[in-house]
Scaffold this motif. Structure first.
Motif, PDB file in Angstrom:
ATOM      1  N   PHE A   1       5.026   7.276 -11.693  1.00  0.00           N
ATOM      2  CA  PHE A   1       4.277   7.840 -10.582  1.00  0.00           C
ATOM      3  C   PHE A   1       3.656   9.185 -10.934  1.00  0.00           C
ATOM      4  O   PHE A   1       4.157   9.923 -11.790  1.00  0.00           O
ATOM      5  CB  PHE A   1       5.187   8.036  -9.361  1.00  0.00           C
ATOM      6  CG  PHE A   1       5.577   6.775  -8.666  1.00  0.00           C
ATOM      7  CD1 PHE A   1       4.694   6.153  -7.802  1.00  0.00           C
ATOM      8  CD2 PHE A   1       6.829   6.200  -8.876  1.00  0.00           C
ATOM      9  CE1 PHE A   1       5.054   4.983  -7.145  1.00  0.00           C
ATOM     10  CE2 PHE A   1       7.193   5.034  -8.225  1.00  0.00           C
ATOM     11  CZ  PHE A   1       6.295   4.422  -7.369  1.00  0.00           C
TER      12      PHE A   1
ATOM     13  N   ARG B   1       1.864   8.852  -6.141  1.00  0.00           N
ATOM     14  CA  ARG B   1       0.917   7.739  -6.188  1.00  0.00           C
ATOM     15  C   ARG B   1       1.058   6.960  -7.485  1.00  0.00           C
ATOM     16  O   ARG B   1       1.239   7.551  -8.562  1.00  0.00           O
ATOM     17  CB  ARG B   1      -0.517   8.237  -6.037  1.00  0.00           C
ATOM     18  CG  ARG B   1      -1.514   7.106  -5.700  1.00  0.00           C
ATOM     19  CD  ARG B   1      -2.872   7.669  -5.301  1.00  0.00           C
ATOM     20  NE  ARG B   1      -2.827   8.488  -4.109  1.00  0.00           N
ATOM     21  CZ  ARG B   1      -2.921   8.027  -2.874  1.00  0.00           C
ATOM     22  NH1 ARG B   1      -3.026   6.731  -2.649  1.00  0.00           N
ATOM     23  NH2 ARG B   1      -2.891   8.857  -1.834  1.00  0.00           N
ATOM     24  N   LYS B   2       0.977   5.643  -7.363  1.00  0.00           N
ATOM     25  CA  LYS B   2       0.919   4.788  -8.541  1.00  0.00           C
ATOM     26  C   LYS B   2      -0.493   4.859  -9.105  1.00  0.00           C
ATOM     27  O   LYS B   2      -1.473   4.655  -8.357  1.00  0.00           O
ATOM     28  CB  LYS B   2       1.268   3.344  -8.168  1.00  0.00           C
ATOM     29  CG  LYS B   2       1.257   2.371  -9.320  1.00  0.00           C
ATOM     30  CD  LYS B   2       1.713   0.979  -8.867  1.00  0.00           C
ATOM     31  CE  LYS B   2       1.704  -0.008 -10.014  1.00  0.00           C
ATOM     32  NZ  LYS B   2       2.251  -1.333  -9.597  1.00  0.00           N
TER      33      LYS B   2
ATOM     34  N   ASP C   1       0.826  -1.204   0.000  1.00  0.00           N
ATOM     35  CA  ASP C   1       0.000   0.000   0.000  1.00  0.00           C
ATOM     36  C   ASP C   1       0.862   1.257   0.000  1.00  0.00           C
ATOM     37  O   ASP C   1       0.436   2.307  -0.488  1.00  0.00           O
ATOM     38  CB  ASP C   1      -0.901   0.021   1.237  1.00  0.00           C
ATOM     39  CG  ASP C   1      -1.903  -1.114   1.236  1.00  0.00           C
ATOM     40  OD1 ASP C   1      -2.809  -1.107   0.396  1.00  0.00           O
ATOM     41  OD2 ASP C   1      -1.754  -2.021   2.084  1.00  0.00           O
ATOM     42  N   ALA C   2       2.060   1.148   0.575  1.00  0.00           N
ATOM     43  CA  ALA C   2       2.954   2.301   0.642  1.00  0.00           C
ATOM     44  C   ALA C   2       4.402   1.831   0.645  1.00  0.00           C
ATOM     45  O   ALA C   2       4.737   0.814   1.263  1.00  0.00           O
ATOM     46  CB  ALA C   2       2.669   3.137   1.885  1.00  0.00           C
TER      47      ALA C   2
ATOM     48  N   GLY D   1      -2.725   2.513  -7.163  1.00  0.00           N
ATOM     49  CA  GLY D   1      -3.247   3.442  -6.167  1.00  0.00           C
ATOM     50  C   GLY D   1      -2.377   3.570  -4.930  1.00  0.00           C
ATOM     51  O   GLY D   1      -2.688   4.366  -4.038  1.00  0.00           O
ATOM     52  N   GLY D   2      -1.285   2.811  -4.865  1.00  0.00           N
ATOM     53  CA  GLY D   2      -0.395   2.855  -3.708  1.00  0.00           C
ATOM     54  C   GLY D   2       0.430   4.128  -3.652  1.00  0.00           C
ATOM     55  O   GLY D   2       0.609   4.829  -4.647  1.00  0.00           O
ATOM     56  N   VAL D   3       0.965   4.413  -2.465  1.00  0.00           N
ATOM     57  CA  VAL D   3       1.677   5.661  -2.185  1.00  0.00           C
ATOM     58  C   VAL D   3       3.182   5.435  -2.101  1.00  0.00           C
ATOM     59  O   VAL D   3       3.640   4.456  -1.497  1.00  0.00           O
ATOM     60  CB  VAL D   3       1.186   6.276  -0.857  1.00  0.00           C
ATOM     61  CG1 VAL D   3       2.094   7.406  -0.390  1.00  0.00           C
ATOM     62  CG2 VAL D   3      -0.234   6.779  -1.013  1.00  0.00           C
TER      63      VAL D   3
ATOM     64  N   ARG E   1       4.837  13.279  -1.687  1.00  0.00           N
ATOM     65  CA  ARG E   1       3.952  12.121  -1.811  1.00  0.00           C
ATOM     66  C   ARG E   1       3.576  11.906  -3.279  1.00  0.00           C
ATOM     67  O   ARG E   1       3.100  12.822  -3.947  1.00  0.00           O
ATOM     68  CB  ARG E   1       2.669  12.327  -0.988  1.00  0.00           C
ATOM     69  CG  ARG E   1       1.784  11.068  -0.925  1.00  0.00           C
ATOM     70  CD  ARG E   1       0.565  11.264  -0.045  1.00  0.00           C
ATOM     71  NE  ARG E   1      -0.427  12.137  -0.655  1.00  0.00           N
ATOM     72  CZ  ARG E   1      -0.895  13.256  -0.105  1.00  0.00           C
ATOM     73  NH1 ARG E   1      -0.451  13.658   1.078  1.00  0.00           N
ATOM     74  NH2 ARG E   1      -1.793  13.992  -0.728  1.00  0.00           N
TER      75      ARG E   1
ATOM     76  N   LYS F   1      -4.122   4.199 -10.545  1.00  0.00           N
ATOM     77  CA  LYS F   1      -5.039   3.047 -10.497  1.00  0.00           C
ATOM     78  C   LYS F   1      -5.257   2.537 -11.899  1.00  0.00           C
ATOM     79  O   LYS F   1      -5.362   3.307 -12.849  1.00  0.00           O
ATOM     80  CB  LYS F   1      -6.368   3.459  -9.859  1.00  0.00           C
ATOM     81  CG  LYS F   1      -6.259   3.826  -8.405  1.00  0.00           C
ATOM     82  CD  LYS F   1      -7.622   4.167  -7.818  1.00  0.00           C
ATOM     83  CE  LYS F   1      -7.495   4.518  -6.335  1.00  0.00           C
ATOM     84  NZ  LYS F   1      -8.819   4.842  -5.744  1.00  0.00           N
TER      85      LYS F   1
ATOM     86  N   GLU G   1       1.589  14.017  -6.107  1.00  0.00           N
ATOM     87  CA  GLU G   1       0.357  14.498  -5.479  1.00  0.00           C
ATOM     88  C   GLU G   1       0.543  15.784  -4.682  1.00  0.00           C
ATOM     89  O   GLU G   1      -0.169  16.760  -4.892  1.00  0.00           O
ATOM     90  CB  GLU G   1      -0.219  13.423  -4.549  1.00  0.00           C
ATOM     91  CG  GLU G   1      -0.998  12.353  -5.259  1.00  0.00           C
ATOM     92  CD  GLU G   1      -1.899  11.569  -4.326  1.00  0.00           C
ATOM     93  OE1 GLU G   1      -2.877  11.010  -4.830  1.00  0.00           O
ATOM     94  OE2 GLU G   1      -1.624  11.504  -3.109  1.00  0.00           O
TER      95      GLU G   1
END
Length: 272
Positions: free
Chosen positions: A215, A268-269, A145-146, A176-178, A266, A271, A218
């Motif tokens: 990536f 994000r991958k 998830d991260a 959706g991972g960080v 930060r 989705k 964000e």
């Protein structure tokens, strides 16, 4: 008594939980940051590293699968491992124990000993390796998830695998991972050669590495900004605490500056 308090009291009466109602309502991340198992030396650096604010900004929650890249002696491990123990999973992607650099093997051994010495806190930690272009998984593909990394990009620049590093992070993350990155901040326009020499890295270069890997950027946070850091020190960022490369020379001056000015980014991958 509210419904949540009634539920806690009932569970406690049945022997299902050991927490008092006030503890159950406490912020679990704040509890992890303030837990007594943290070493005094590590906790003393919270004023510069702001672990609660940083992890909150990255959106880390107790049910996540989180990979930390190069945890070294385990500063963040003391927070993340117990925080994720009950409902999440913490991967420590450490130095490989068969690396050619003499520092890495003993550092990993000390970290392993730290885990083994306190199985109640660290028994669920999964220890992996990270050193591109080695193909060892930092975590199973698409499982995290991260992925978090703290003050490491300059090291990867030195080894010339910074782009491969970000590609490995992308591979390990779920859609959706960080990706959370903290790094010593160089002045805009600093060359890659100077980043290697000084340990300070530009936000622009870091963002480009992440973008190249796929990536989406964000947001940034200034929680670890330090305007007193002039970034022109004789031995680069290592002049400042906690390294104190000049030892007693001008020690008061550098102690007054404190730890480095750092960016917090930060990504994000996307989705699928």
């Amino acid at each position: 008594m509210g419904s949540l308090l009634k539920s806690v009291a009932l569970a406690a009466g049945l022997g299902l939980v050991a927490l008092q109602p006030t503890q159950a309502l406490a912020d679990p991340l704040q509890a992890a940051v303030g837990n007594e198992h943290r070493s005094e030396k590590n906790a003393a650096r919270d004023e510069f590293r702001h672990p609660y604010e940083v992890l909150s900004f990255f959106g880390v929650s107790p049910d996540m699968t989180v990979v930390e890249i190069w945890p070294a002696s385990g500063w963040w491990t003391e927070i993340l491992a117990p925080y994720l123990a009950a409902n999440g999973q913490y991967y420590a992607a450490h130095f490989p124990d068969n690396n050619f650099l003499p520092f890495y093997k003993p550092a990993r051994k000390r970290f392993s000993q730290k885990l083994a010495a306190n199985p109640e806190l660290y028994g669920k930690v999964k220890l992996t390796s990270f050193f591109p272009p080695e193909e060892a998984e930092i975590a199973p593909e698409g499982s995290a998830d991260a992925v978090l990394t703290f003050r490491n990009v300059h090291n990867w620049i030195r080894f010339k695998f910074e782009q491969q590093a970000f590609e490995q992070f992308y591979k390990a993350l779920k859609p959706g991972g960080v990706l959370g990155v903290v790094e010593h901040r160089a002045k805009p326009g600093t060359s890659v050669e100077q980043m290697d020499k000084t340990g300070y890295v530009t936000e622009e270069y870091t963002k480009q590495l992440a973008k190249n890997a796929g990536f989406i950027f964000e947001e940034s946070s200034e929680v670890n900004a330090n305007p007193a850091d002039t970034k022109d020190h004789p031995k680069g960022v290592w002049t400042l605490p906690p390294t104190n490369a000049l030892k007693d020379q001008d020690r008061e001056k550098y102690q007054a500056i404190g730890e480095s000015d750092r960016f917090v980014l930060r990504f994000r991958k996307p989705k699928e």
